[in-house]
Design a protein around this motif. Structure first.
Motif, short mmCIF file in Angstrom:
data_model
loop_
_atom_site.label_atom_id
_atom_site.label_comp_id
_atom_site.label_asym_id
_atom_site.label_seq_id
_atom_site.Cartn_x
_atom_site.Cartn_y
_atom_site.Cartn_z
N ILE A 123 -18.61 19.79 11.50
CA ILE A 123 -19.61 18.73 11.57
C ILE A 123 -18.92 17.44 11.98
O ILE A 123 -18.02 16.95 11.29
N ALA A 124 -19.34 16.88 13.12
CA ALA A 124 -18.85 15.57 13.55
C ALA A 124 -19.59 14.51 12.75
O ALA A 124 -20.81 14.58 12.58
N SER A 125 -18.87 13.53 12.23
CA SER A 125 -19.47 12.49 11.39
C SER A 125 -18.99 11.12 11.84
O SER A 125 -17.79 10.91 12.02
N ILE A 126 -19.95 10.22 12.04
CA ILE A 126 -19.62 8.85 12.40
C ILE A 126 -20.37 7.92 11.46
O ILE A 126 -21.60 8.01 11.33
N ASP A 127 -19.65 7.03 10.80
CA ASP A 127 -20.23 5.98 9.97
C ASP A 127 -20.04 4.68 10.73
O ASP A 127 -18.97 4.43 11.27
N PHE A 128 -21.08 3.84 10.75
CA PHE A 128 -20.98 2.58 11.46
C PHE A 128 -21.96 1.57 10.89
O PHE A 128 -22.84 1.92 10.10
N GLU A 129 -21.78 0.32 11.29
CA GLU A 129 -22.65 -0.75 10.85
C GLU A 129 -23.23 -1.45 12.07
O GLU A 129 -22.56 -1.61 13.09
N ILE A 130 -24.48 -1.86 11.94
CA ILE A 130 -25.12 -2.72 12.92
C ILE A 130 -25.86 -3.77 12.11
O ILE A 130 -26.70 -3.43 11.25
N GLY A 131 -25.53 -5.02 12.36
CA GLY A 131 -26.11 -6.09 11.55
C GLY A 131 -25.65 -5.94 10.12
O GLY A 131 -24.47 -5.71 9.85
N GLU B 73 -23.55 1.50 21.04
CA GLU B 73 -22.74 0.47 21.68
C GLU B 73 -22.69 -0.80 20.84
O GLU B 73 -21.76 -1.59 20.95
N LYS B 74 -23.69 -1.03 20.00
CA LYS B 74 -23.76 -2.22 19.15
C LYS B 74 -23.01 -2.04 17.83
O LYS B 74 -22.93 -2.96 17.03
N ALA B 75 -22.45 -0.87 17.59
CA ALA B 75 -21.85 -0.54 16.30
C ALA B 75 -20.56 -1.30 16.05
O ALA B 75 -19.78 -1.57 16.96
N GLU B 76 -20.35 -1.61 14.78
CA GLU B 76 -19.10 -2.23 14.31
C GLU B 76 -18.58 -1.38 13.16
O GLU B 76 -19.30 -0.59 12.56
N ASN B 77 -17.30 -1.60 12.83
CA ASN B 77 -16.67 -0.87 11.71
C ASN B 77 -16.93 0.63 11.80
O ASN B 77 -17.37 1.26 10.84
N VAL B 78 -16.63 1.19 12.94
CA VAL B 78 -16.90 2.61 13.20
C VAL B 78 -15.78 3.46 12.60
O VAL B 78 -14.60 3.17 12.77
N ARG B 79 -16.18 4.52 11.90
CA ARG B 79 -15.24 5.46 11.29
C ARG B 79 -15.66 6.88 11.69
O ARG B 79 -16.83 7.23 11.61
N TYR B 80 -14.67 7.66 12.10
CA TYR B 80 -14.92 9.02 12.59
C TYR B 80 -14.31 10.03 11.62
O TYR B 80 -13.23 9.80 11.07
N ALA B 81 -15.00 11.17 11.45
CA ALA B 81 -14.47 12.22 10.59
C ALA B 81 -15.06 13.56 11.01
O ALA B 81 -16.07 13.63 11.71
N VAL B 82 -14.40 14.63 10.58
CA VAL B 82 -14.91 15.98 10.75
C VAL B 82 -15.10 16.55 9.35
O VAL B 82 -14.19 16.51 8.51
N LEU B 83 -16.30 17.07 9.08
CA LEU B 83 -16.63 17.63 7.78
C LEU B 83 -16.67 19.15 7.87
O LEU B 83 -17.26 19.70 8.81
N ASP B 84 -16.06 19.79 6.93
CA ASP B 84 -16.07 21.26 6.85
C ASP B 84 -15.62 21.94 8.13
O ASP B 84 -15.99 23.08 8.39
N GLY B 85 -14.88 21.24 8.96
CA GLY B 85 -14.34 21.83 10.18
C GLY B 85 -15.34 22.03 11.30
O GLY B 85 -14.97 22.46 12.38
#
Length: 176
Positions: free
Chosen positions: A84-92, A70-82
């Protein structure tokens, strides 16, 4: 002998200049494809597919329900190799990633000598690993709900207690 010596004296400097020119071009030539910007074209591991998606609802197609902290910023979502769910995010000031998949084995991408490990949660079999990496340590946590396997990672020197706090929040979110 006179002809050979004259040949060497004439063509040796030309050959040396040509070698220096070729090495200079190889050394100074920009790597990658011309005109590509790594910030807009992220590197992709060989033989893997990376598909950006708009929201975590896209993960439902591969049977995964997952979102960032819930504290995440700049969240990016992707699916890898069909699968794997992948989420990149920043906190602080730190970047994190979370991966989830029904596949087994370590698909976190973080490996190295484990400096320490500790169990975080027995219900989800959650374990926190501190991986040796100079000049700072990397953190990886793994857990499962019995079907889906999760990995949370940080490679930019986050505080261990902050990492554990984010991890516990995500465990509560994924283990129901």
């Amino acid at each position: 002998k006179i002809i050979s010596l004259r040949f060497v004296k004439t063509f040796a400097p030309i050959a040396a200049c040509l070698c220096i020119a070729v090495l200079g071009v190889i050394h100074l030539w920009p790597s990658g494809n011309p005109g590509t910007d790594p910030s807009t074209n992220p590197p992709v591991l060989g033989n893997s597919s990376y598909t950006e998606v708009e929201s975590p609802e896209a993960f439902e197609q591969i049977g995964i329900t997952l979102d960032a902290s819930e504290k995440a910023e700049n969240v990016r979502y992707a699916v890898l190799d069909g699968n794997i769910a992948s989420i990149d995010f920043e906190i602080g000031d730190h970047s994190y990633f979370i991966l989830a998949s029904a596949q087994s084995g370590d698909f976190s991408g973080l490996s190295g000598d484990v400096a320490s490990s500790e169990q975080l949660d027995s219900k989800s079999n959650a374990v926190l690993y501190e991986i040796e990496c100079e000049p700072t340590s990397m953190f990886k946590a793994s857990w499962t709900d019995g079907k889906i396997h999760y990995y949370l990672g940080n490679t930019d020197g986050a505080d261990k207690e902050d990492f554990k706090s984010i991890c516990m929040e995500l465990i509560r979110q994924t283990i129901k």
